[in-house]
Motif scaffolding. Structure first.
Motif, PDB file in Angstrom:
ATOM      1  N   ARG A 155       1.029  -1.529   0.062  1.00  0.00           N
ATOM      2  CA  ARG A 155      -0.262   0.022   0.171  1.00  0.00           C
ATOM      3  C   ARG A 155       1.148   1.539   0.112  1.00  0.00           C
ATOM      4  O   ARG A 155       1.619   1.860   0.817  1.00  0.00           O
ATOM      5  N   VAL A 156       0.696   1.764  -1.010  1.00  0.00           N
ATOM      6  CA  VAL A 156       2.020   3.110  -1.630  1.00  0.00           C
ATOM      7  C   VAL A 156       1.249   4.782  -1.306  1.00  0.00           C
ATOM      8  O   VAL A 156       0.469   4.745  -2.169  1.00  0.00           O
ATOM      9  N   LEU A 157       2.624   5.307  -0.888  1.00  0.00           N
ATOM     10  CA  LEU A 157       1.511   6.521  -1.117  1.00  0.00           C
ATOM     11  C   LEU A 157       2.796   7.129  -1.043  1.00  0.00           C
ATOM     12  O   LEU A 157       3.592   7.203  -0.527  1.00  0.00           O
ATOM     13  N   VAL A 158       2.463   8.475  -2.406  1.00  0.00           N
ATOM     14  CA  VAL A 158       3.908   9.188  -3.069  1.00  0.00           C
ATOM     15  C   VAL A 158       3.373  10.506  -2.436  1.00  0.00           C
ATOM     16  O   VAL A 158       2.895  11.394  -2.294  1.00  0.00           O
ATOM     17  N   PHE A 159       4.299  11.193  -1.520  1.00  0.00           N
ATOM     18  CA  PHE A 159       4.483  12.690  -1.615  1.00  0.00           C
ATOM     19  C   PHE A 159       5.545  13.504  -2.236  1.00  0.00           C
ATOM     20  O   PHE A 159       6.499  13.126  -1.961  1.00  0.00           O
ATOM     21  N   PRO A 160       4.735  14.613  -2.378  1.00  0.00           N
ATOM     22  CA  PRO A 160       5.811  14.851  -4.464  1.00  0.00           C
ATOM     23  C   PRO A 160       6.596  16.204  -3.170  1.00  0.00           C
ATOM     24  O   PRO A 160       5.789  16.703  -2.047  1.00  0.00           O
ATOM     25  N   GLU A 198      -9.756   9.950   2.184  1.00  0.00           N
ATOM     26  CA  GLU A 198      -9.643   9.527   0.356  1.00  0.00           C
ATOM     27  C   GLU A 198      -8.310   7.778   0.687  1.00  0.00           C
ATOM     28  O   GLU A 198      -8.902   7.965  -0.669  1.00  0.00           O
ATOM     29  N   VAL A 199      -7.511   8.604   1.649  1.00  0.00           N
ATOM     30  CA  VAL A 199      -6.498   7.425   0.942  1.00  0.00           C
ATOM     31  C   VAL A 199      -6.646   6.035   1.766  1.00  0.00           C
ATOM     32  O   VAL A 199      -6.355   5.021   0.602  1.00  0.00           O
ATOM     33  N   PRO A 200      -7.480   5.054   2.460  1.00  0.00           N
ATOM     34  CA  PRO A 200      -7.678   4.029   2.955  1.00  0.00           C
ATOM     35  C   PRO A 200      -8.330   3.108   1.292  1.00  0.00           C
ATOM     36  O   PRO A 200      -8.179   2.511   1.660  1.00  0.00           O
ATOM     37  N   SER A 201      -9.790   4.567   0.385  1.00  0.00           N
ATOM     38  CA  SER A 201     -10.640   4.029  -0.445  1.00  0.00           C
ATOM     39  C   SER A 201      -9.499   3.578  -1.622  1.00  0.00           C
ATOM     40  O   SER A 201      -9.405   2.758  -2.591  1.00  0.00           O
ATOM     41  N   VAL A 202      -8.396   4.628  -1.700  1.00  0.00           N
ATOM     42  CA  VAL A 202      -7.689   4.173  -2.837  1.00  0.00           C
ATOM     43  C   VAL A 202      -7.067   3.262  -2.452  1.00  0.00           C
ATOM     44  O   VAL A 202      -6.833   2.462  -4.251  1.00  0.00           O
ATOM     45  N   LEU A 203      -6.117   3.013  -1.760  1.00  0.00           N
ATOM     46  CA  LEU A 203      -5.905   1.747  -0.628  1.00  0.00           C
ATOM     47  C   LEU A 203      -5.787   0.705  -1.101  1.00  0.00           C
ATOM     48  O   LEU A 203      -5.445  -0.233  -1.654  1.00  0.00           O
ATOM     49  N   ALA A 204      -7.257   0.850  -0.819  1.00  0.00           N
ATOM     50  CA  ALA A 204      -8.135  -0.808  -1.121  1.00  0.00           C
ATOM     51  C   ALA A 204      -8.688  -1.235  -2.340  1.00  0.00           C
ATOM     52  O   ALA A 204      -8.972  -2.520  -2.866  1.00  0.00           O
ATOM     53  N   GLU A 205      -7.460  -0.054  -3.891  1.00  0.00           N
ATOM     54  CA  GLU A 205      -8.464  -1.004  -4.711  1.00  0.00           C
ATOM     55  C   GLU A 205      -6.904  -1.173  -5.359  1.00  0.00           C
ATOM     56  O   GLU A 205      -6.946  -1.069  -6.698  1.00  0.00           O
ATOM     57  N   GLY A 206      -5.205  -1.255  -4.183  1.00  0.00           N
ATOM     58  CA  GLY A 206      -4.332  -1.032  -5.144  1.00  0.00           C
ATOM     59  C   GLY A 206      -3.997  -0.506  -6.147  1.00  0.00           C
ATOM     60  O   GLY A 206      -2.721  -0.901  -6.959  1.00  0.00           O
ATOM     61  N   ARG A 207      -4.361   0.817  -5.825  1.00  0.00           N
ATOM     62  CA  ARG A 207      -3.183   1.989  -6.397  1.00  0.00           C
ATOM     63  C   ARG A 207      -2.854   2.611  -5.393  1.00  0.00           C
ATOM     64  O   ARG A 207      -2.507   2.946  -4.604  1.00  0.00           O
ATOM     65  N   VAL A 208      -1.913   3.483  -6.328  1.00  0.00           N
ATOM     66  CA  VAL A 208      -0.797   4.659  -5.973  1.00  0.00           C
ATOM     67  C   VAL A 208      -1.699   6.014  -5.175  1.00  0.00           C
ATOM     68  O   VAL A 208      -2.116   6.146  -6.344  1.00  0.00           O
ATOM     69  N   ALA A 209      -1.167   6.035  -3.844  1.00  0.00           N
ATOM     70  CA  ALA A 209      -1.868   7.319  -3.549  1.00  0.00           C
ATOM     71  C   ALA A 209      -0.979   8.488  -3.596  1.00  0.00           C
ATOM     72  O   ALA A 209       0.083   8.078  -2.808  1.00  0.00           O
ATOM     73  N   ILE A 210      -1.422   8.752  -4.430  1.00  0.00           N
ATOM     74  CA  ILE A 210      -0.448  10.601  -4.688  1.00  0.00           C
ATOM     75  C   ILE A 210      -1.022  11.984  -3.941  1.00  0.00           C
ATOM     76  O   ILE A 210      -2.162  12.415  -4.434  1.00  0.00           O
TER      77      ILE A 210
END
Length: 243
Positions: free
Chosen positions: A44-49, A102-114
């Protein structure tokens, strides 16, 4: 990083701070984005720019116009949103977000959360208007906030070198005290004391080398510098490696 009892777990396995300099090479940035998207199927990946090329332009103009500290702060936060949006086009299937809910739902979909961090940076107002507080330490604060299990800074160098040894080998690991004594190297000066105070570690990786990034995610050997709290075990004996 352990979740505190009674507080929500956002489910972030890895928070990576994306150095804005990585957008200088679109092909390599795309390879990194594709790698992160693939890794997001198992992590479960979160990108901080970071601020990127727009931030560099702000700094150039600031040398002439001398923006008030609050204006400069807001300009740089907005630059980070632009970096996040640009990188999202290179990271297949990723989703951008500005609100933590918004983060948990993005990660639950197997997507990178930016993350588009401007709204939170300005709204929370926990960061000083300081030249020493950059997106490195800001990313660390959000890694702590989200309870990320691992934290890495992806930049355009393969780690931290000893001061004055620009062409030498990068260090495999060093303590937060050692990093602080070096001053500003590949990371900002606020990061080591923040890591120490919060019992956090951070690995500096070359984001241009997507294979090394993948290896690090998988727990395999990868060139990079681990900065860890004093007294925390480092992985093996500290040593240098060739860039």
């Amino acid at each position: 990083m352990n979740r505190d009892p009674g507080f929500r777990d956002f489910g972030v396995d890895v928070l990576v701070k994306l150095g804005g300099s990585l957008l200088a090479d679109f092909d390599r940035a795309r390879a990194l984005g594709e790698t992160l998207s693939e890794l997001a199927t198992t992590h479960r990946v979160l990108v901080f720019p970071g601020g990127g090329p727009i931030d560099n332009y702000i700094e150039m103009v600031d040398r002439v116009l001398r923006f008030p500290a609050d204006v400069h702060h807001q300009l740089c936060a907005r630059a980070q949103d632009q970096t996040g949006l640009m990188f999202s086009t290179l990271c297949p299937g990723s989703r951008v977000f500005s609100r933590p809910v918004e983060v948990p739902s993005v990660l639950a979909e197997g997507r990178v959360a930016i993350m588009l961090p401007m709204e939170q940076i300005i709204g929370l107002d926990v960061f000083e208007r300081s030249w020493t507080t950059t997106s490195d330490s800001t990313a660390a604060w959000f890694a702590r906030f989200f309870g990320a299990r691992r934290f890495a800074i992806l930049t355009d160098v393969p780690g931290i070198r000893r001061p004055g040894d620009a062409d030498g080998a990068c260090l495999e690991s060093l303590t937060t005290a050692e990093a602080a004594a070096m001053g500003r190297t590949g990371i900002d000066e606020c990061l080591p004391p923040f890591l120490e105070a919060n019992g956090m570690s951070c690995t500096i990786l070359d984001g241009r080398d997507h294979l090394s990034v993948e290896n690090w995610f998988q727990g395999l050997p990868a060139p990079g510098t681990l900065v860890h709290p004093v007294g925390a075990p480092a992985p093996g004996k500290a040593r240098s490696f060739s860039a």
